[in-house]
Design an enzyme around this catalytic site. Sequence first.
Site, PDB file in Angstrom:
ATOM      1  N   HIS A 157       0.843  -1.196   0.000  1.00  0.00           N
ATOM      2  CA  HIS A 157       0.000   0.000   0.000  1.00  0.00           C
ATOM      3  C   HIS A 157       0.875   1.243   0.000  1.00  0.00           C
ATOM      4  O   HIS A 157       1.909   1.315   0.662  1.00  0.00           O
ATOM      5  CB  HIS A 157      -1.018  -0.014   1.134  1.00  0.00           C
ATOM      6  CG  HIS A 157      -0.515   0.253   2.516  1.00  0.00           C
ATOM      7  ND1 HIS A 157      -0.405   1.530   3.033  1.00  0.00           N
ATOM      8  CD2 HIS A 157      -0.141  -0.579   3.512  1.00  0.00           C
ATOM      9  CE1 HIS A 157       0.013   1.462   4.292  1.00  0.00           C
ATOM     10  NE2 HIS A 157       0.194   0.190   4.602  1.00  0.00           N
ATOM     11  N   GLU A 169      -5.433   1.719   1.936  1.00  0.00           N
ATOM     12  CA  GLU A 169      -5.280   0.556   2.824  1.00  0.00           C
ATOM     13  C   GLU A 169      -5.564   0.965   4.255  1.00  0.00           C
ATOM     14  O   GLU A 169      -6.171   0.205   5.025  1.00  0.00           O
ATOM     15  CB  GLU A 169      -3.865  -0.015   2.704  1.00  0.00           C
ATOM     16  CG  GLU A 169      -3.637  -1.323   3.461  1.00  0.00           C
ATOM     17  CD  GLU A 169      -3.173  -1.164   4.902  1.00  0.00           C
ATOM     18  OE1 GLU A 169      -3.031  -2.177   5.594  1.00  0.00           O
ATOM     19  OE2 GLU A 169      -2.945  -0.012   5.352  1.00  0.00           O
ATOM     20  N   ASP A 229       4.191  -5.097   3.544  1.00  0.00           N
ATOM     21  CA  ASP A 229       3.637  -3.996   4.321  1.00  0.00           C
ATOM     22  C   ASP A 229       4.473  -3.843   5.593  1.00  0.00           C
ATOM     23  O   ASP A 229       4.382  -4.675   6.491  1.00  0.00           O
ATOM     24  CB  ASP A 229       2.173  -4.307   4.669  1.00  0.00           C
ATOM     25  CG  ASP A 229       1.461  -3.155   5.347  1.00  0.00           C
ATOM     26  OD1 ASP A 229       2.098  -2.122   5.627  1.00  0.00           O
ATOM     27  OD2 ASP A 229       0.249  -3.288   5.604  1.00  0.00           O
ATOM     28  N   HIS A 262       1.981   4.585  12.932  1.00  0.00           N
ATOM     29  CA  HIS A 262       0.850   5.501  12.740  1.00  0.00           C
ATOM     30  C   HIS A 262       1.055   6.830  13.466  1.00  0.00           C
ATOM     31  O   HIS A 262       0.088   7.436  13.925  1.00  0.00           O
ATOM     32  CB  HIS A 262      -0.465   4.846  13.169  1.00  0.00           C
ATOM     33  CG  HIS A 262      -0.975   3.833  12.191  1.00  0.00           C
ATOM     34  ND1 HIS A 262      -2.205   3.225  12.315  1.00  0.00           N
ATOM     35  CD2 HIS A 262      -0.428   3.326  11.056  1.00  0.00           C
ATOM     36  CE1 HIS A 262      -2.394   2.397  11.308  1.00  0.00           C
ATOM     37  NE2 HIS A 262      -1.321   2.435  10.529  1.00  0.00           N
ATOM     38  N   ASP A 289      17.126  -3.497   3.842  1.00  0.00           N
ATOM     39  CA  ASP A 289      17.982  -4.077   2.807  1.00  0.00           C
ATOM     40  C   ASP A 289      17.783  -5.589   2.714  1.00  0.00           C
ATOM     41  O   ASP A 289      17.741  -6.158   1.614  1.00  0.00           O
ATOM     42  CB  ASP A 289      19.443  -3.765   3.098  1.00  0.00           C
ATOM     43  CG  ASP A 289      19.785  -2.290   2.930  1.00  0.00           C
ATOM     44  OD1 ASP A 289      18.927  -1.530   2.435  1.00  0.00           O
ATOM     45  OD2 ASP A 289      20.907  -1.898   3.300  1.00  0.00           O
TER      46      ASP A 289
END
Length: 317
Positions: free
Chosen positions: A107, A153, A182, A282, A297
């Site tokens: 997303h 999303e 995600d 968030h 990575d």
Amino acid sequence: MTVTALAAVSGVALLPAYAVSAPAPTGAAAAQEHLQELQKIAEANGGNRASGTPGYQASLDYVKSKLDAAGFATTVQEFDSMGGKTFNLIAETKGGDANNVVMVGAHLDSVSDGPGINDNGTGSAAILQAALDHAAGGAQPKNKLRFAFWGAEEEGLVGSTHYVSELPQAERDKIALYLNFDMVGSPNAGYFTYDGDDSDGEGAGPGPEGSAQIEKVLNDAFGGAGVQTEGTDFDGRSDYGPFIEVGIPAGGTFTGAEGTKTPEQAQKWGGEAGQAYDSCYHSSCDTVDNVNQEAFDRNLKVINQAVASFAEQTPVS
């Protein structure tokens, strides 16, 4: 649905000494540049990249421009969200078997409280760079590769749900698998793969047939780098949800959100026990400084390996 693996070798022509210029970044360096650009976009647009905002539109435009330049066929799909009209971005290889599609998704939107660089600039940057690296290699995939950058999303999987619901059954049947990424750079990172076989016997149960094979490919890729993984349940919190609901095999990686790292995990992976995997989840502090570069990575390498593997062979379903 299985196909035979192919190999391709590409050469690099050197310029004369007087004309040498710095090569365009690839791999981890280029993915880091994508994160920096998403941060700049958020800063220029009220501090976030939430769906329906100028920050989200600028993020989509940035990603689309990179994919268009690399030769992908891109489509912008409009749908309604709480923030108004917004979009999914779909990009696919022009070659590959259109009846055997490998989808890779992340997303692109953030919450309204911050720039969303770990959640989910990391997943978006990683799959963008995986797409660009695959294109730069010059090999035509045996299976068609389709990369999805989902909108809304954070409003409840709105973009991915819209995409799957709008697909005719015949088109759903052509999707061999879906890979979801995600949050792949959490600062106090865990190394989780979606538990396709429900090996712990807990949670939401196994994914659709074929999901266990996806999990194994991802686990083997981490294992090759000396990283132990743990399974994480298909709990419906990310964009794999609409795919597994219609029986499409799925998998992916995840470095943790607001959950707490255990002492056993800290011993295995490093980091701080008793602390959240991402204490800026968030929040406004989810900036480029919130990304664990080593975890990012490592996940990028695994994503690249998974794309290369599934471009040539998919699980039987």
